[in-house]
Design an enzyme around this catalytic site. Structure first.
Site, short mmCIF file in Angstrom:
data_model
loop_
_atom_site.label_atom_id
_atom_site.label_comp_id
_atom_site.label_asym_id
_atom_site.label_seq_id
_atom_site.Cartn_x
_atom_site.Cartn_y
_atom_site.Cartn_z
N TRP A 90 0.89 -1.39 -0.10
CA TRP A 90 -0.06 -0.27 -0.07
C TRP A 90 0.85 0.90 0.11
CZ3 TRP A 90 -3.81 -0.96 -2.17
CH2 TRP A 90 -4.73 -3.08 -2.14
N ASP A 142 -1.75 6.68 6.30
CA ASP A 142 -2.96 5.52 6.09
C ASP A 142 -2.54 4.74 7.54
OD1 ASP A 142 -4.19 3.65 4.96
OD2 ASP A 142 -2.61 3.25 3.45
N LYS A 156 -12.21 -2.43 7.61
CA LYS A 156 -11.71 -2.58 8.52
C LYS A 156 -12.19 -2.50 10.05
CE LYS A 156 -7.59 -3.29 5.50
NZ LYS A 156 -8.09 -3.96 4.60
C1 LIG Z 1 -3.46 -0.11 4.82
C2 LIG Z 1 -4.42 -0.12 3.62
N1 LIG Z 1 -4.34 1.30 2.78
C3 LIG Z 1 -4.92 0.92 1.74
C4 LIG Z 1 -5.71 0.13 1.27
C5 LIG Z 1 -6.05 0.26 0.36
O1 LIG Z 1 -7.62 0.43 -0.29
P1 LIG Z 1 -9.05 0.45 -0.88
O2 LIG Z 1 -9.89 -1.02 -0.78
O3 LIG Z 1 -10.30 0.97 -0.04
O4 LIG Z 1 -8.69 1.34 -1.97
C6 LIG Z 1 -5.70 -1.22 2.18
C7 LIG Z 1 -6.80 -2.16 1.18
O5 LIG Z 1 -6.92 -3.10 2.49
C8 LIG Z 1 -5.13 -0.93 2.92
O6 LIG Z 1 -5.07 -2.64 4.12
#
Ligand SMILES: Cc1ncc(COP(=O)(O)O)c(C=O)c1O
Length: 354
Positions: A100, A167, A191
């Protein structure tokens, strides 16, 4: 029978929240209409949005400190370019601790000069880099507090005068932190908050308005703040469920209360991983996540037996991400200590049988 849901996200939500949310789909609070068939401009939904926004700030201890909470769409992934659009003028730094963070950096590079300040990629992201230099001229430093896929979590956040952007998609509201250290926090709902479809963004307002580029309205935090998070039609159902979950958390004693339970769950699973000779943890011990425990079987020949055993015990969602393999036990706020106990029992049963 309801399963023990260790899914990494979307994932388990509190049972009482699910009940209230499903009631509201049929009829919201005795108004003769469903939550999802009323206008988002109705007084009922405006009150829901306001409560969801204020509960987020209250639980994070950020009320009255110059922050705004928004519930936006496009997932945490839209925040990768959006935050850069709003904040990146000269240079931004990224700590690369997993998939991520890598994605966040890649998207920011499309917008401007974004650099990696440190990375744990050479060890398949099984640790959190520490003691790295933070250039003083950064517009912001971007961190990912919890690496959902690799099961690492930042325990000590760097202390710096550079604005911190984080994030927190997979550990928001799970542990006490001084959240006022951060200038922008974002988290996909799916989550610790609600169903997929909305993303909480908490921003210190004085961080905004410093870039020279023109920003399209939907990508402009100031536009969303000016419209009280209702610039366009919000994701009404996900926002409602987030509001219910945050109220549930507040009623049980807030982040301090859930942190205590989360620590017990993490201790239970990690001590089994360390004591049981059949398993091995993936992440460096000091960086282990309290939300996502990643581990593997030392002997792959036991895989079929172990998989059959945990499925038989009513466990769901234990398979690891393909980039790590093995298993991942995601233990978000709504997962009970009892569910972790069921998993640990299966792991020790396997040891007895093997
Ligand atoms: C730490 C983290 N950031 C970003 C994301 C991406 O999220 P989204 O699917 O809402 O774009 C996730 C998805 O699991 C994540 O765990």
């Amino acid at each position: 029978m309801k399963k023990h849901n260790f899914s990494a996200g979307p994932c388990i939500l509190p049972a009482e929240v699910m009940k209230k949310a499903s009631d509201a789909v049929l009829e919201l609070d005795g108004i003769g209409l469903s939550l999802i068939e009323i206008s988002h401009r109705s007084k009922e939904f405006v009150a829901i949005m306001e409560k969801a926004r204020s509960l987020a700030l209250e639980l994070l201890g950020l009320e009255g400190k110059g922050y705004q909470a928004l519930y936006l769409q496009g997932g945490a992934s839209l925040q990768f370019p959006m935050l850069a659009y709003n904040l990146l003028e000269n240079k931004a730094g990224y700590l690369n601790t997993g998939t991520w963070s890598s994605n966040a950096l890649k998207e920011a590079k499309i917008i401007g000069n974004a650099v990696e300040v440190a990375s744990s990629k050479d060890k398949n992201f099984n640790f959190i880099p520490k003691g790295f230099d933070i250039p003083a001229d950064l517009d912001y430093l971007h961190l990912t507090s919890n690496n959902t896929i690799f099961g690492t979590q930042i325990k000590d956040f760097p202390s710096t005068n550079v604005p911190l952007v984080c994030d927190m998609s997979s550990d928001i509201f799970s542990r006490q932190l001084d959240f006022s250290k951060f200038d922008l926090i974002y988290a996909g709902a799916q989550k610790n908050m609600g169903p997929a479809g909305t993303t909480l963004v908490v921003i210190k307002e004085d961080l905004l308005g410093k870039v020279t580029r023109k920003i399209p309205s939907m990508l402009n935090y100031q536009v969303h703040i000016g419209k009280d998070s209702m610039f366009n039609t919000p994701a009404v159902f996900p926002v409602y469920v987030c509001m219910l979950t945050l109220q549930w958390l507040k009623d049980m004693g807030g982040i301090a209360a859930i942190e205590e339970i989360n620590e017990k769950k993490a201790k239970l699973i990690y001590s089994e991983i360390d004591l049981n000779p059949l398993f091995q943890g993936f992440a460096a011990k000091e960086d282990r996540s309290n939300m996502n425990a990643t581990f593997t079987l030392k002997d792959e020949k036991l895989k079929d037996t172990f998989d059959a055993m945990w499925k038989e015990a009513g466990i769901n969602g234990l398979n690891g991400h393909r980039s790590v393999g093995g298993y991942r036990a995601s233990m978000y706020n709504a997962l009970t200590l009892e569910s972790v106990g069921v998993l640990v029992d299966v792991m020790s049963d396997l040891e007895r049988k093997a």
